[in-house]
Motif scaffolding. Structure first.
Motif, PDB file in Angstrom:
ATOM      1  N   GLY A  14     -33.420   8.308 -55.272  1.00 22.09           N
ATOM      2  CA  GLY A  14     -32.824   9.620 -55.477  1.00 22.09           C
ATOM      3  C   GLY A  14     -31.317   9.627 -55.353  1.00 22.09           C
ATOM      4  N   VAL A  15     -30.673   8.506 -55.615  1.00 18.30           N
ATOM      5  CA  VAL A  15     -29.208   8.471 -55.612  1.00 18.30           C
ATOM      6  C   VAL A  15     -28.736   9.115 -56.908  1.00 18.30           C
ATOM      7  CG1 VAL A  15     -27.156   7.027 -55.660  1.00 18.30           C
ATOM      8  CG2 VAL A  15     -29.082   6.391 -54.209  1.00 18.30           C
ATOM      9  N   LEU A  47     -31.641   2.868 -58.549  1.00 14.71           N
ATOM     10  CA  LEU A  47     -31.428   3.546 -57.274  1.00 14.71           C
ATOM     11  C   LEU A  47     -31.654   5.044 -57.408  1.00 14.71           C
ATOM     12  CD1 LEU A  47     -28.426   1.903 -55.418  1.00 14.71           C
ATOM     13  CD2 LEU A  47     -30.850   1.325 -55.394  1.00 14.71           C
ATOM     14  N   ASN A 104     -25.498  10.704 -57.116  1.00 22.23           N
ATOM     15  CA  ASN A 104     -24.061  10.872 -57.149  1.00 22.23           C
ATOM     16  C   ASN A 104     -23.418   9.690 -56.440  1.00 22.23           C
ATOM     17  OD1 ASN A 104     -21.637  12.017 -57.668  1.00 22.23           O
ATOM     18  ND2 ASN A 104     -21.890  13.755 -56.296  1.00 22.23           N
ATOM     19  N   VAL A 105     -22.135   9.570 -56.615  1.00 25.12           N
ATOM     20  CA  VAL A 105     -21.410   8.495 -55.944  1.00 25.12           C
ATOM     21  C   VAL A 105     -20.158   9.067 -55.286  1.00 25.12           C
ATOM     22  CG1 VAL A 105     -22.197   6.580 -57.399  1.00 25.12           C
ATOM     23  CG2 VAL A 105     -20.227   7.936 -58.110  1.00 25.12           C
ATOM     24  N   PRO A 106     -19.686   8.437 -54.198  1.00 23.04           N
ATOM     25  CA  PRO A 106     -20.401   7.373 -53.497  1.00 23.04           C
ATOM     26  C   PRO A 106     -21.469   7.942 -52.569  1.00 23.04           C
ATOM     27  CG  PRO A 106     -18.287   7.763 -52.444  1.00 23.04           C
ATOM     28  CD  PRO A 106     -18.366   8.725 -53.598  1.00 23.04           C
ATOM     29  N   ASN A 107     -22.605   7.297 -52.547  1.00 22.58           N
ATOM     30  CA  ASN A 107     -23.693   7.688 -51.660  1.00 22.58           C
ATOM     31  C   ASN A 107     -24.040   6.534 -50.734  1.00 22.58           C
ATOM     32  OD1 ASN A 107     -26.212  10.015 -52.918  1.00 22.58           O
ATOM     33  ND2 ASN A 107     -24.064  10.303 -52.540  1.00 22.58           N
ATOM     34  N   GLY A 108     -24.375   6.843 -49.497  1.00 20.84           N
ATOM     35  CA  GLY A 108     -24.774   5.806 -48.541  1.00 20.84           C
ATOM     36  C   GLY A 108     -26.204   6.019 -48.094  1.00 20.84           C
ATOM     37  N   VAL A 109     -26.903   4.923 -47.879  1.00 19.01           N
ATOM     38  CA  VAL A 109     -28.277   4.945 -47.342  1.00 19.01           C
ATOM     39  C   VAL A 109     -28.311   3.999 -46.160  1.00 19.01           C
ATOM     40  CG1 VAL A 109     -30.718   4.535 -47.867  1.00 19.01           C
ATOM     41  CG2 VAL A 109     -29.171   5.285 -49.683  1.00 19.01           C
ATOM     42  N   TRP A 110     -28.928   4.416 -45.064  1.00 16.57           N
ATOM     43  CA  TRP A 110     -29.041   3.543 -43.898  1.00 16.57           C
ATOM     44  C   TRP A 110     -30.452   2.979 -43.833  1.00 16.57           C
ATOM     45  CZ3 TRP A 110     -26.725   6.384 -39.005  1.00 16.57           C
ATOM     46  CH2 TRP A 110     -25.395   6.760 -39.269  1.00 16.57           C
ATOM     47  N   THR A 133     -22.943  -3.109 -51.521  1.00 19.49           N
ATOM     48  CA  THR A 133     -22.444  -2.118 -52.467  1.00 19.49           C
ATOM     49  C   THR A 133     -23.182  -2.297 -53.783  1.00 19.49           C
ATOM     50  OG1 THR A 133     -20.651  -3.592 -53.154  1.00 19.49           O
ATOM     51  CG2 THR A 133     -20.136  -1.961 -51.460  1.00 19.49           C
ATOM     52  N   VAL A 134     -23.453  -1.155 -54.425  1.00 19.62           N
ATOM     53  CA  VAL A 134     -24.156  -1.195 -55.710  1.00 19.62           C
ATOM     54  C   VAL A 134     -23.379  -0.338 -56.694  1.00 19.62           C
ATOM     55  CG1 VAL A 134     -26.297  -0.748 -56.950  1.00 19.62           C
ATOM     56  CG2 VAL A 134     -26.379  -1.439 -54.542  1.00 19.62           C
TER      57      VAL A 134
END
Lengths: 113, 197
Positions: free
Chosen positions: B55-56, B50, B58-64, B18-19
């Motif tokens: 390109g993050v 990030l 907004n929150v919450p955003n997930g990246v795999w 988590t960031v």
């Protein structure tokens, strides 16, 4: 990227945005954007970056502080390879995402607001 | 929230990182992190790294990210469940007051309207995540590099400008760029784009 002056340190620029200043210009992924003749590659004028890379450059006059924003246009990711990201934990200890190579990783960005 | 999922999926080879994007830094988020008491890395991104690198916006955003360090799903909304604040607004009774609305009531109605447009599908996202953990590259939810790049947030000038003014506002602790005006600038459907699984 918050700036106290319009002179941007190239190393800081790379760390914050992924744009690398080379003799051929500003480069990110497959893209290189020529920059006007520079005396070196250590520093760049924020106004040049704003114009050439389509980055918004905002100025707060009251506090005399600038913000160089993310580049507009195109897509944000110019590569599917995860960049080398190092961020601190609560105690300030740096953690490099590459330490997790060999595992699947779900990276979740959140905020208290 | 993520800690529970992590307990389930970590033995199967998934780590969660988590960031926190709080510009105010570690002290702003310390109560949340300490309450969650996570086993997984919990990091702080004060300087919007990030956003600029992945390109993050907004929150919450997930990246795999797969075992080889390849991004197999670019930043997208990642909710383990519909946020409490949204659920409260979803069920709030409309038009409690007859006649003229005060500016606050008008604002509240606008916020409810924007929130109702926001589609969040936690069950679908978590199911996709489990599928990836079980099946790896064979999962239909992983994306090829071209698709990852294509889907990564295209940034029109007004969104770039909004991101810059948001960062500046946070830096100066000037929160007059409030939630509603940011949403209007970027558009609710861009702020919380629908899941494209």
């Amino acid at each position: 990227m918050i700036l106290k002056t319009l002179v941007v340190d190239a190393q800081e620029l790379e760390r914050r945005t992924g744009w690398v200043i080379k003799p051929e210009g500003a480069c990110k992924g497959e893209v290189c954007v020529p920059l006007p003749t520079m005396t070196g590659t250590a520093q760049v004028d924020a106004r040049v970056l704003a114009k050439r890379l389509s980055m918004p450059l905002l100025h707060d006059e009251v506090h005399d502080v600038w913000c160089l924003g993310p580049e507009a246009g195109g897509h944000t990711l110019s590569s599917a390879v995860l960049p080398d990201i190092v961020l601190p934990d609560l105690e300030g200890n740096p953690f490099a995402l590459r330490e997790l190579r060999g595992q699947k990783v779900l990276l979740v960005a959140w905020a208290s607001w | 929230m993520w800690q529970t999922l992590r307990r389930e999926l970590h033995p199967q080879g998934l780590e969660i990182v988590t960031v926190a994007l709080d510009t105010a830094g570690a002290e702003a988020v310390r109560p949340w992190i300490e309450a969650a008491n996570p086993d997984h890395p919990s990091l702080i991104d004060q300087a919007h790294l990030l956003d600029e690198l992945l390109g993050v916006v907004n929150v919450p955003n997930g990246v795999w990210i797969d075992e080889q360090g390849m991004i197999v799903r670019p930043p997208e909304p990642a909710y383990p469940r519909r946020p409490t604040s949204f659920r409260r607004l979803d069920s709030a009774r409309q038009d409690l007051v007859e006649g003229e609305l005060s500016p606050q009531q008008r604002r509240a109605r606008e916020v409810r309207g924007e929130v109702r447009k926001i589609r969040i599908e936690p069950e679908a996202y978590i199911a996709a995540l489990r599928d990836w953990v079980a099946n790896g590259a064979a999962s239909r939810y992983t994306l090829a590099p071209d698709e990852v790049m294509r889907r990564s947030h295209a940034r029109p000038p007004e969104v770039a400008e909004a991101a810059a003014s948001f960062e500046l506002g946070q830096y100066l602790h000037r929160y007059d760029g409030d939630w509603l005006s940011d949403v209007r600038t970027i558009g609710a459907e861009n702020y919380y784009p629908p899941l494209d699984l």
